[in-house]
Motif scaffolding. Structure first.
Motif, PDB file in Angstrom:
ATOM      1  N   LYS A   1      -9.483   7.108  -5.673  1.00  0.00           N
ATOM      2  CA  LYS A   1      -8.816   5.841  -5.409  1.00  0.00           C
ATOM      3  C   LYS A   1      -9.567   4.941  -4.418  1.00  0.00           C
ATOM      4  O   LYS A   1      -9.065   4.583  -3.352  1.00  0.00           O
ATOM      5  CB  LYS A   1      -7.393   6.092  -4.917  1.00  0.00           C
ATOM      6  CG  LYS A   1      -6.522   6.799  -5.943  1.00  0.00           C
ATOM      7  CD  LYS A   1      -5.100   7.014  -5.440  1.00  0.00           C
ATOM      8  CE  LYS A   1      -4.253   7.688  -6.521  1.00  0.00           C
ATOM      9  NZ  LYS A   1      -2.867   7.952  -6.063  1.00  0.00           N
TER      10      LYS A   1
ATOM     11  N   SER B   1     -11.196   1.466  -2.829  1.00  0.00           N
ATOM     12  CA  SER B   1     -10.581   0.148  -2.675  1.00  0.00           C
ATOM     13  C   SER B   1     -11.140  -0.870  -3.661  1.00  0.00           C
ATOM     14  O   SER B   1     -10.504  -1.888  -3.937  1.00  0.00           O
ATOM     15  CB  SER B   1     -10.786  -0.365  -1.245  1.00  0.00           C
ATOM     16  OG  SER B   1     -12.179  -0.511  -0.958  1.00  0.00           O
TER      17      SER B   1
ATOM     18  N   TRP C   1      -2.372   2.952  -6.619  1.00  0.00           N
ATOM     19  CA  TRP C   1      -3.784   2.537  -6.622  1.00  0.00           C
ATOM     20  C   TRP C   1      -3.903   1.208  -7.352  1.00  0.00           C
ATOM     21  O   TRP C   1      -3.610   1.106  -8.537  1.00  0.00           O
ATOM     22  CB  TRP C   1      -4.656   3.593  -7.290  1.00  0.00           C
ATOM     23  CG  TRP C   1      -6.131   3.300  -7.208  1.00  0.00           C
ATOM     24  CD1 TRP C   1      -6.782   2.677  -6.177  1.00  0.00           C
ATOM     25  CD2 TRP C   1      -7.134   3.629  -8.175  1.00  0.00           C
ATOM     26  NE1 TRP C   1      -8.137   2.596  -6.444  1.00  0.00           N
ATOM     27  CE2 TRP C   1      -8.373   3.172  -7.665  1.00  0.00           C
ATOM     28  CE3 TRP C   1      -7.098   4.259  -9.413  1.00  0.00           C
ATOM     29  CZ2 TRP C   1      -9.568   3.331  -8.363  1.00  0.00           C
ATOM     30  CZ3 TRP C   1      -8.297   4.420 -10.112  1.00  0.00           C
ATOM     31  CH2 TRP C   1      -9.513   3.965  -9.596  1.00  0.00           C
TER      32      TRP C   1
ATOM     33  N   PRO D   1      -7.050  -1.106  -7.142  1.00  0.00           N
ATOM     34  CA  PRO D   1      -8.329  -1.525  -6.566  1.00  0.00           C
ATOM     35  C   PRO D   1      -8.689  -2.954  -6.929  1.00  0.00           C
ATOM     36  O   PRO D   1      -8.221  -3.488  -7.952  1.00  0.00           O
ATOM     37  CB  PRO D   1      -9.330  -0.547  -7.208  1.00  0.00           C
ATOM     38  CG  PRO D   1      -8.717  -0.245  -8.538  1.00  0.00           C
ATOM     39  CD  PRO D   1      -7.232  -0.210  -8.294  1.00  0.00           C
TER      40      PRO D   1
END
Length: 298
Positions: free
Chosen positions: A86, A88, A112, A114
């Protein structure tokens, strides 16, 4: 790709960058040594029994072709586990159809979301792929083709793309609805012309290429392989270091690309002094910013 990871590493610590490498028994030891010199923490090596995946970049004039020479292993977001789980930001290089599959896999994973950076592969940048691109754009935070790819997507024929044509392409892509609530960005990488940075409702801005035409004539630009990937790796680093300011991050991107094109192969790193190709990335960043005196960071 490798150049993307190294483009980010130029400004970040190894533990802040991650890339999976499927390594066969034929993996070249000199390349392994070079990769490890950038920092062991940034690589997740997975041993495989078959051949290491190899591919060929082919350049005919300004046009690049790409083909796999051995069977490839397709990575998915599910492969990101352990310390790599996960992240960013997620940068992917593929067709719009494959991007849709990646986005779907991200959506079904909990907790999550991103930031997504999409770099379309050259072969998919044709008008018939435009509907598939439009379908995924609401889930793309940053769309970044190069100028030839961008114009090709839109069916625009320009033997020598101009800034005006590239800006028009940005406007068209934004009109399709990039990002959530149409608040995404388009960054068209345009070689010596620089990078065109655009967001809906904002003025289009440019960031110069670090090396200008005179540097090319002086032999500073040796091989442009990996420039686009390094650019987007630098962009990722800049987004972290500039608190999400996409325009400011583009300065980092341009500097990272400059280190990729000074030689054949990967740039050299001197860990004792934190210099790349015997130069300081921060020095180049300051020099590039100085060329844009009315657009300095806050």
């Amino acid at each position: 790709g490798t150049y993307t990871a190294i483009g980010a590493r130029i400004f970040l610590e190894p533990k802040q960058v991650g890339m999976i490498v499927d390594k066969g028994p034929d993996f070249p030891t000199d390349i392994l040594t070079t990769l490890l010199s950038y920092g062991e923490e940034m690589w997740l090596f997975r041993d495989r029994e078959g051949e290491t995946t190899r591919a060929l970049n082919k350049y005919i004039g300004e046009h690049r072709g790409f083909e796999y020479l051995t069977p490839r292993i397709r990575l998915t977001p599910k492969d990101l586990d352990g310390e790599f789980a996960k992240p960013s930001q997620l940068h992917f290089i593929c067709s719009p159809t494959r991007a849709a599959q990646i986005i779907h896999e991200v959506r079904i994973m909990t907790d999550w979301r991103p930031l997504t950076i999409f770099e379309p592969i050259p072969d998919s940048c044709v008008p018939k792929e435009l509907p598939a691109l439009k379908d995924i754009l609401p889930d793309i935070d940053i769309l970044s083709p190069n100028c030839e790819e961008a114009l090709s997507f839109l069916g625009i024929v320009e033997s020598h793309p101009t800034r005006a044509a590239i800006e028009e392409a940005c406007i068209q892509f934004l009109s399709f609805g990039v990002g959530r609530n149409q608040q995404g960005w388009v960054i068209i990488r345009s070689g010596h012309l620089g990078a065109c940075v655009a967001k809906r409702g904002e003025k289009i801005r440019w960031v110069d290429a670090f090396f200008q035409d005179k540097n090319m004539k002086l032999g500073r630009v040796i091989d442009v392989t990996g420039a686009g990937n390094s650019f987007l790796g630098g962009l990722s680093a800049g987004l972290l270091l500039a608190n999400g300011d996409v325009y400011e991050a583009t300065f980092y991107a341009s500097v990272s690309a400059s280190f990729a094109i000074e030689q054949f192969g990967l740039p050299s790193f001197q860990p004792e002094t934190n210099r790349w190709n015997n130069d300081n990335p921060i020095r180049r960043l300051r020099e590039l910013r100085a060329r844009h005196p009315h657009q300095q960071p806050n």
